[in-house]
Design an enzyme around this catalytic site. Structure first.
Site, PDB file in Angstrom:
ATOM      1  N   SER A   1      50.406 -25.447  68.761  1.00  0.00           N
ATOM      2  CA  SER A   1      50.340 -25.857  67.360  1.00  0.00           C
ATOM      3  C   SER A   1      51.052 -24.857  66.471  1.00  0.00           C
ATOM      4  O   SER A   1      50.700 -23.676  66.433  1.00  0.00           O
ATOM      5  CB  SER A   1      48.887 -25.984  66.907  1.00  0.00           C
TER       6      SER A   1
ATOM      7  N   HIS B   1      53.157 -29.200  68.694  1.00  0.00           N
ATOM      8  CA  HIS B   1      52.112 -29.895  67.944  1.00  0.00           C
ATOM      9  C   HIS B   1      52.249 -29.570  66.461  1.00  0.00           C
ATOM     10  O   HIS B   1      52.229 -28.409  66.062  1.00  0.00           O
ATOM     11  CB  HIS B   1      50.727 -29.451  68.442  1.00  0.00           C
TER      12      HIS B   1
ATOM     13  N   ASP C   1      50.607 -30.155  62.863  1.00  0.00           N
ATOM     14  CA  ASP C   1      49.408 -30.558  62.123  1.00  0.00           C
ATOM     15  C   ASP C   1      49.778 -30.894  60.684  1.00  0.00           C
ATOM     16  O   ASP C   1      50.100 -30.009  59.889  1.00  0.00           O
ATOM     17  CB  ASP C   1      48.365 -29.435  62.137  1.00  0.00           C
TER      18      ASP C   1
ATOM     19  N   MET D   1      48.503 -32.073  57.229  1.00  0.00           N
ATOM     20  CA  MET D   1      47.262 -32.126  56.452  1.00  0.00           C
ATOM     21  C   MET D   1      47.583 -32.352  54.977  1.00  0.00           C
ATOM     22  O   MET D   1      48.539 -31.777  54.455  1.00  0.00           O
ATOM     23  CB  MET D   1      46.467 -30.838  56.613  1.00  0.00           C
TER      24      MET D   1
ATOM     25  N   HIS E   1      50.315 -34.798  64.491  1.00  0.00           N
ATOM     26  CA  HIS E   1      48.890 -35.097  64.332  1.00  0.00           C
ATOM     27  C   HIS E   1      48.621 -35.260  62.840  1.00  0.00           C
ATOM     28  O   HIS E   1      48.582 -34.278  62.096  1.00  0.00           O
ATOM     29  CB  HIS E   1      48.074 -33.953  64.938  1.00  0.00           C
TER      30      HIS E   1
ATOM     31  N   MET F   1      46.452 -35.676  59.912  1.00  0.00           N
ATOM     32  CA  MET F   1      45.124 -35.551  59.331  1.00  0.00           C
ATOM     33  C   MET F   1      45.262 -35.836  57.843  1.00  0.00           C
ATOM     34  O   MET F   1      45.191 -34.940  56.995  1.00  0.00           O
ATOM     35  CB  MET F   1      44.555 -34.157  59.608  1.00  0.00           C
TER      36      MET F   1
ATOM     37  N   MET G   1      38.972 -33.949  68.680  1.00  0.00           N
ATOM     38  CA  MET G   1      38.898 -32.672  67.970  1.00  0.00           C
ATOM     39  C   MET G   1      37.730 -31.862  68.530  1.00  0.00           C
ATOM     40  O   MET G   1      36.613 -32.368  68.641  1.00  0.00           O
ATOM     41  CB  MET G   1      38.705 -32.897  66.475  1.00  0.00           C
TER      42      MET G   1
ATOM     43  N   ASP H   1      41.948 -30.604  70.880  1.00  0.00           N
ATOM     44  CA  ASP H   1      42.591 -29.820  69.829  1.00  0.00           C
ATOM     45  C   ASP H   1      41.527 -29.047  69.063  1.00  0.00           C
ATOM     46  O   ASP H   1      40.649 -29.628  68.439  1.00  0.00           O
ATOM     47  CB  ASP H   1      43.343 -30.758  68.888  1.00  0.00           C
TER      48      ASP H   1
END
Length: 223
Positions: free
Chosen positions: A8, A32, A34, A36, A65, A67, A136, A174
């Site tokens: 990540s 990866h 993330d 957000m 990913h 979120m 998660m 994760d």
């Protein structure tokens, strides 16, 4: 399936993302990312423009990913941009089947993520629509959190559901994945492992990736 490691970049240096991705290019399977939005989770990271820029410099496929609060709107755009995998959250998607199918139609693997408190049993009907189920193992929103052992039975349950249906669905974990926790995840049935600080906090990120993969393989990841 042999264990896969997806470092990540939430734990990387945002000022030198391309260079930090290059550090793990010869060792990792994925990068990866993330995403957000400070709405679905209490943090704001990076978005589509950064992903588009990274795609020009990464030798590895991007594992995005999301979120975010409105994945039905945004997820297809990440797939269309060239991400190798796009994961949306079950808690946020309003039309998950349509969105997952759109991701696949755009050429990416479709993933479905769930938070620690979300049971997997209610997702059985969606397993045929996905290529990866992401569990998660911390509350989403911040890197460097402590692994939640309470999720281990859920990993086992998810693996059983996938196996019972004989589906080629990857099982990703994760949050808090490290040398101290990866073997437990692998033994429970996970086969794709997101590791942030365990990789980018190491002196040699590539060697950290190789060591994590070896631990997961020895513990029977994905079996």
């Amino acid at each position: 399936m042999a264990p896969q490691i997806s470092p990540s970049i939430l734990s990387a240096d945002f000022a030198r993302l391309a260079e930090d991705v290059a550090l793990i290019a010869d060792a990792a399977d994925w990068v990866h990312v993330d995403v957000m939005d400070n709405h679905f989770v209490p943090n704001l990271t990076l978005g589509l423009p950064v992903v588009e820029a990274l795609l020009k410099h990464s030798a590895l496929p991007l594992d995005c990913h999301l979120m975010i609060e409105d994945p039905d709107r945004w997820a297809p755009r990440y797939a269309e941009a060239g991400a190798g995998s796009v994961t949306i959250h079950a808690e946020a998607a309003k039309a998950p089947i349509r969105t997952l199918r759109t991701i696949r139609a755009a050429g990416a693997r479709a993933g479905l993520g769930v938070n620690p408190a979300t049971p997997v049993d209610g997702l059985e009907d969606l397993l045929g629509e996905i290529d990866m189920l992401l569990l998660m193992t911390v509350e989403p929103g911040f890197g460097g959190q402590k692994f939640l052992d309470v999720v281990l039975p859920k990993i086992r349950r998810a693996r059983a559901l996938i196996k019972d249906r004989d589906l080629p669905v990857w099982l990703q974990v994760d949050g808090g994945v490290s040398a101290e926790t990866i073997e437990r995840c692998a033994e429970a049935g996970a086969d794709v492992f997101v590791a942030g600080s365990a990789v980018y906090g190491a002196d040699d990120p590539a060697e950290a990736v190789r060591a994590l993969r070896a631990q997961a393989a020895a513990a029977g990841g994905g079996e």
